[in-house]
Write a protein that holds these residues in place. Structure first.
Motif, PDB file in Angstrom:
ATOM      1  N   GLY A 100       0.805  -1.216   0.000  1.00 25.16           N
ATOM      2  CA  GLY A 100       0.000   0.000   0.000  1.00 25.16           C
ATOM      3  C   GLY A 100       0.838   1.266   0.000  1.00 25.16           C
ATOM      4  O   GLY A 100       0.360   2.332   0.395  1.00 25.16           O
ATOM      5  N   TYR A 101       2.089   1.169  -0.441  1.00 24.22           N
ATOM      6  CA  TYR A 101       2.987   2.329  -0.470  1.00 24.22           C
ATOM      7  C   TYR A 101       2.823   3.100  -1.771  1.00 24.22           C
ATOM      8  O   TYR A 101       2.501   2.534  -2.820  1.00 24.22           O
ATOM      9  CB  TYR A 101       4.448   1.895  -0.366  1.00 24.22           C
ATOM     10  CG  TYR A 101       4.824   1.150   0.887  1.00 24.22           C
ATOM     11  CD1 TYR A 101       4.058   1.200   2.053  1.00 24.22           C
ATOM     12  CD2 TYR A 101       5.981   0.372   0.921  1.00 24.22           C
ATOM     13  CE1 TYR A 101       4.422   0.514   3.197  1.00 24.22           C
ATOM     14  CE2 TYR A 101       6.356  -0.320   2.059  1.00 24.22           C
ATOM     15  CZ  TYR A 101       5.575  -0.252   3.189  1.00 24.22           C
ATOM     16  OH  TYR A 101       5.942  -0.941   4.311  1.00 24.22           O
ATOM     17  N   THR A 102       3.110   4.377  -1.726  1.00 22.68           N
ATOM     18  CA  THR A 102       3.164   5.213  -2.920  1.00 22.68           C
ATOM     19  C   THR A 102       4.439   4.883  -3.681  1.00 22.68           C
ATOM     20  O   THR A 102       5.505   4.748  -3.082  1.00 22.68           O
ATOM     21  CB  THR A 102       3.166   6.709  -2.532  1.00 22.68           C
ATOM     22  OG1 THR A 102       1.955   6.985  -1.808  1.00 22.68           O
ATOM     23  CG2 THR A 102       3.269   7.603  -3.740  1.00 22.68           C
ATOM     24  N   VAL A 103       4.333   4.777  -5.002  1.00 30.99           N
ATOM     25  CA  VAL A 103       5.492   4.490  -5.846  1.00 30.99           C
ATOM     26  C   VAL A 103       5.989   5.805  -6.446  1.00 30.99           C
ATOM     27  O   VAL A 103       5.237   6.515  -7.110  1.00 30.99           O
ATOM     28  CB  VAL A 103       5.142   3.491  -6.974  1.00 30.99           C
ATOM     29  CG1 VAL A 103       6.338   3.263  -7.887  1.00 30.99           C
ATOM     30  CG2 VAL A 103       4.646   2.175  -6.382  1.00 30.99           C
ATOM     31  N   LEU A 104       7.246   6.130  -6.188  1.00 27.76           N
ATOM     32  CA  LEU A 104       7.879   7.324  -6.736  1.00 27.76           C
ATOM     33  C   LEU A 104       8.685   6.903  -7.955  1.00 27.76           C
ATOM     34  O   LEU A 104       9.626   6.107  -7.845  1.00 27.76           O
ATOM     35  CB  LEU A 104       8.795   7.966  -5.691  1.00 27.76           C
ATOM     36  CG  LEU A 104       8.117   8.372  -4.379  1.00 27.76           C
ATOM     37  CD1 LEU A 104       9.158   8.851  -3.369  1.00 27.76           C
ATOM     38  CD2 LEU A 104       7.062   9.440  -4.622  1.00 27.76           C
ATOM     39  N   THR A 105       8.318   7.430  -9.122  1.00 29.26           N
ATOM     40  CA  THR A 105       8.972   7.009 -10.357  1.00 29.26           C
ATOM     41  C   THR A 105       8.861   8.088 -11.424  1.00 29.26           C
ATOM     42  O   THR A 105       7.961   8.923 -11.376  1.00 29.26           O
ATOM     43  CB  THR A 105       8.361   5.701 -10.904  1.00 29.26           C
ATOM     44  OG1 THR A 105       9.125   5.235 -12.012  1.00 29.26           O
ATOM     45  CG2 THR A 105       6.914   5.877 -11.311  1.00 29.26           C
ATOM     46  N   GLU A 106       9.759   8.054 -12.365  1.00 29.21           N
ATOM     47  CA  GLU A 106       9.663   8.834 -13.597  1.00 29.21           C
ATOM     48  C   GLU A 106       9.591   7.872 -14.781  1.00 29.21           C
ATOM     49  O   GLU A 106       9.612   8.282 -15.926  1.00 29.21           O
ATOM     50  CB  GLU A 106      10.872   9.769 -13.761  1.00 29.21           C
ATOM     51  CG  GLU A 106      10.935  10.893 -12.765  1.00 29.21           C
ATOM     52  CD  GLU A 106       9.785  11.888 -12.862  1.00 29.21           C
ATOM     53  OE1 GLU A 106       9.129  11.977 -13.919  1.00 29.21           O
ATOM     54  OE2 GLU A 106       9.525  12.580 -11.866  1.00 29.21           O
ATOM     55  N   ASN A 107       9.512   6.586 -14.500  1.00 30.98           N
ATOM     56  CA  ASN A 107       9.547   5.554 -15.517  1.00 30.98           C
ATOM     57  C   ASN A 107       8.183   5.381 -16.179  1.00 30.98           C
ATOM     58  O   ASN A 107       7.204   5.034 -15.508  1.00 30.98           O
ATOM     59  CB  ASN A 107      10.023   4.236 -14.884  1.00 30.98           C
ATOM     60  CG  ASN A 107      10.177   3.139 -15.893  1.00 30.98           C
ATOM     61  OD1 ASN A 107       9.209   2.492 -16.248  1.00 30.98           O
ATOM     62  ND2 ASN A 107      11.396   2.939 -16.346  1.00 30.98           N
ATOM     63  N   GLY A 108       8.144   5.607 -17.478  1.00 30.75           N
ATOM     64  CA  GLY A 108       6.889   5.487 -18.215  1.00 30.75           C
ATOM     65  C   GLY A 108       6.314   4.079 -18.194  1.00 30.75           C
ATOM     66  O   GLY A 108       5.091   3.901 -18.238  1.00 30.75           O
ATOM     67  N   LEU A 129       6.520  15.779 -10.582  1.00 31.79           N
ATOM     68  CA  LEU A 129       5.506  16.826 -10.712  1.00 31.79           C
ATOM     69  C   LEU A 129       4.447  16.691  -9.615  1.00 31.79           C
ATOM     70  O   LEU A 129       4.090  17.674  -8.963  1.00 31.79           O
ATOM     71  CB  LEU A 129       4.857  16.765 -12.099  1.00 31.79           C
ATOM     72  CG  LEU A 129       3.780  17.819 -12.371  1.00 31.79           C
ATOM     73  CD1 LEU A 129       4.338  19.237 -12.211  1.00 31.79           C
ATOM     74  CD2 LEU A 129       3.202  17.620 -13.770  1.00 31.79           C
ATOM     75  N   GLU A 130       3.981  15.479  -9.384  1.00 30.59           N
ATOM     76  CA  GLU A 130       2.982  15.266  -8.334  1.00 30.59           C
ATOM     77  C   GLU A 130       3.562  15.519  -6.939  1.00 30.59           C
ATOM     78  O   GLU A 130       2.865  16.017  -6.058  1.00 30.59           O
ATOM     79  CB  GLU A 130       2.394  13.858  -8.415  1.00 30.59           C
ATOM     80  CG  GLU A 130       1.448  13.639  -9.579  1.00 30.59           C
ATOM     81  CD  GLU A 130       2.138  13.248 -10.886  1.00 30.59           C
ATOM     82  OE1 GLU A 130       1.499  13.353 -11.942  1.00 30.59           O
ATOM     83  OE2 GLU A 130       3.318  12.850 -10.848  1.00 30.59           O
ATOM     84  N   VAL A 131       4.826  15.191  -6.759  1.00 35.19           N
ATOM     85  CA  VAL A 131       5.468  15.477  -5.472  1.00 35.19           C
ATOM     86  C   VAL A 131       5.544  16.988  -5.251  1.00 35.19           C
ATOM     87  O   VAL A 131       5.216  17.478  -4.161  1.00 35.19           O
ATOM     88  CB  VAL A 131       6.867  14.824  -5.373  1.00 35.19           C
ATOM     89  CG1 VAL A 131       7.599  15.275  -4.115  1.00 35.19           C
ATOM     90  CG2 VAL A 131       6.751  13.298  -5.408  1.00 35.19           C
ATOM     91  N   LEU A 132       5.941  17.721  -6.281  1.00 37.76           N
ATOM     92  CA  LEU A 132       6.003  19.183  -6.157  1.00 37.76           C
ATOM     93  C   LEU A 132       4.617  19.760  -5.857  1.00 37.76           C
ATOM     94  O   LEU A 132       4.481  20.659  -5.011  1.00 37.76           O
ATOM     95  CB  LEU A 132       6.579  19.797  -7.436  1.00 37.76           C
ATOM     96  CG  LEU A 132       8.057  19.526  -7.695  1.00 37.76           C
ATOM     97  CD1 LEU A 132       8.450  19.985  -9.089  1.00 37.76           C
ATOM     98  CD2 LEU A 132       8.940  20.181  -6.638  1.00 37.76           C
ATOM     99  N   ILE A 133       3.597  19.247  -6.508  1.00 37.29           N
ATOM    100  CA  ILE A 133       2.235  19.726  -6.254  1.00 37.29           C
ATOM    101  C   ILE A 133       1.826  19.420  -4.812  1.00 37.29           C
ATOM    102  O   ILE A 133       1.224  20.266  -4.139  1.00 37.29           O
ATOM    103  CB  ILE A 133       1.249  19.115  -7.275  1.00 37.29           C
ATOM    104  CG1 ILE A 133       1.506  19.734  -8.654  1.00 37.29           C
ATOM    105  CG2 ILE A 133      -0.199  19.321  -6.841  1.00 37.29           C
ATOM    106  CD1 ILE A 133       0.810  19.026  -9.804  1.00 37.29           C
ATOM    107  N   GLN A 134       2.169  18.245  -4.311  1.00 33.22           N
ATOM    108  CA  GLN A 134       1.854  17.910  -2.918  1.00 33.22           C
ATOM    109  C   GLN A 134       2.612  18.819  -1.943  1.00 33.22           C
ATOM    110  O   GLN A 134       2.069  19.202  -0.908  1.00 33.22           O
ATOM    111  CB  GLN A 134       2.165  16.440  -2.626  1.00 33.22           C
ATOM    112  CG  GLN A 134       1.178  15.489  -3.232  1.00 33.22           C
ATOM    113  CD  GLN A 134      -0.231  15.741  -2.718  1.00 33.22           C
ATOM    114  OE1 GLN A 134      -0.476  15.870  -1.523  1.00 33.22           O
ATOM    115  NE2 GLN A 134      -1.178  15.840  -3.650  1.00 33.22           N
ATOM    116  N   LEU A 135       3.848  19.151  -2.282  1.00 34.42           N
ATOM    117  CA  LEU A 135       4.620  20.078  -1.443  1.00 34.42           C
ATOM    118  C   LEU A 135       3.939  21.442  -1.389  1.00 34.42           C
ATOM    119  O   LEU A 135       3.867  22.074  -0.337  1.00 34.42           O
ATOM    120  CB  LEU A 135       6.056  20.200  -1.947  1.00 34.42           C
ATOM    121  CG  LEU A 135       6.948  18.977  -1.748  1.00 34.42           C
ATOM    122  CD1 LEU A 135       8.273  19.152  -2.488  1.00 34.42           C
ATOM    123  CD2 LEU A 135       7.195  18.703  -0.268  1.00 34.42           C
TER     124      LEU A 135
END
Length: 170
Positions: A100-108, A129-135
């Motif tokens: 149930g963890y969030t996956v951090l990736t840039e891999n298409g 991008l989503e991390v920056l938006i969450q910040l």
């Protein structure tokens, strides 16, 4: 919240001057053995060492049941009309599903996998991008457009117009 990160995310994120803000979003970020073994960049290794020391990062061990499922996904995505996923990214996605963890990736390939396979549709994937938006949403950065420009300058990562417009950023 806990996350698991792949190499594609780490390589870019570590170049960002405000990289440690990610620990305000996630209590812990796991790095699978296969991801850790891919890292060769000194800056990234130093950031990982510091994160391990501060208990912000941890190594996720190679587990047989997750390994088998990740290998199945690698094999299957190579036979489908979607972008193939490599083993370390597949391993992260399977961890995301199982734990149930969030996956951090840039891999298409990892992004395509969660969009294509119904059984992985509930896995939360976040790119930079989503991390920056969450910040921004947490008030940790204020000017999101400026921050995206800075992130791009510092990391060399370019966000697609489609992604930026999808979030109303252009």
């Amino acid at each position: 919240m806990i996350a698991v990160a792949d190499t594609s995310f780490l390589i870019d994120w570590v170049r960002y001057s405000k990289r440690d803000l990610i620990f305000k979003l996630f209590d812990l970020i796991y790095l699978p053995d296969s991801v850790f073994n891919e890292v060769r960049n000194e800056r990234t290794l130093l950031w990982i060492a510091q994160g391990l020391e501060n208990n912000n990062l941890a190594i996720y061990p190679e587990l047989p049941q997750i390994r088998e499922e990740a290998l199945r996904l690698v094999y299957e995505t190579r036979r489908l009309p979607i972008r193939a996923v490599d083993y370390p990214e597949a391993y992260c996605v399977v961890i995301g599903k199982v734990e149930g963890y969030t996956v951090l990736t840039e891999n298409g390939g990892a992004v395509a996998l969660v969009n294509y396979y119904k059984e992985y549709g509930d896995v939360k994937v976040m790119r930079a991008l989503e991390v920056l938006i969450q910040l921004r949403n947490k008030g940790l950065i204020t000017d999101i457009k400026y921050e995206i420009e800075e992130y791009s300058k510092q990391t060399g990562h370019r966000f697609s117009s489609k992604d930026l417009s999808g979030y109303g950023l252009i």
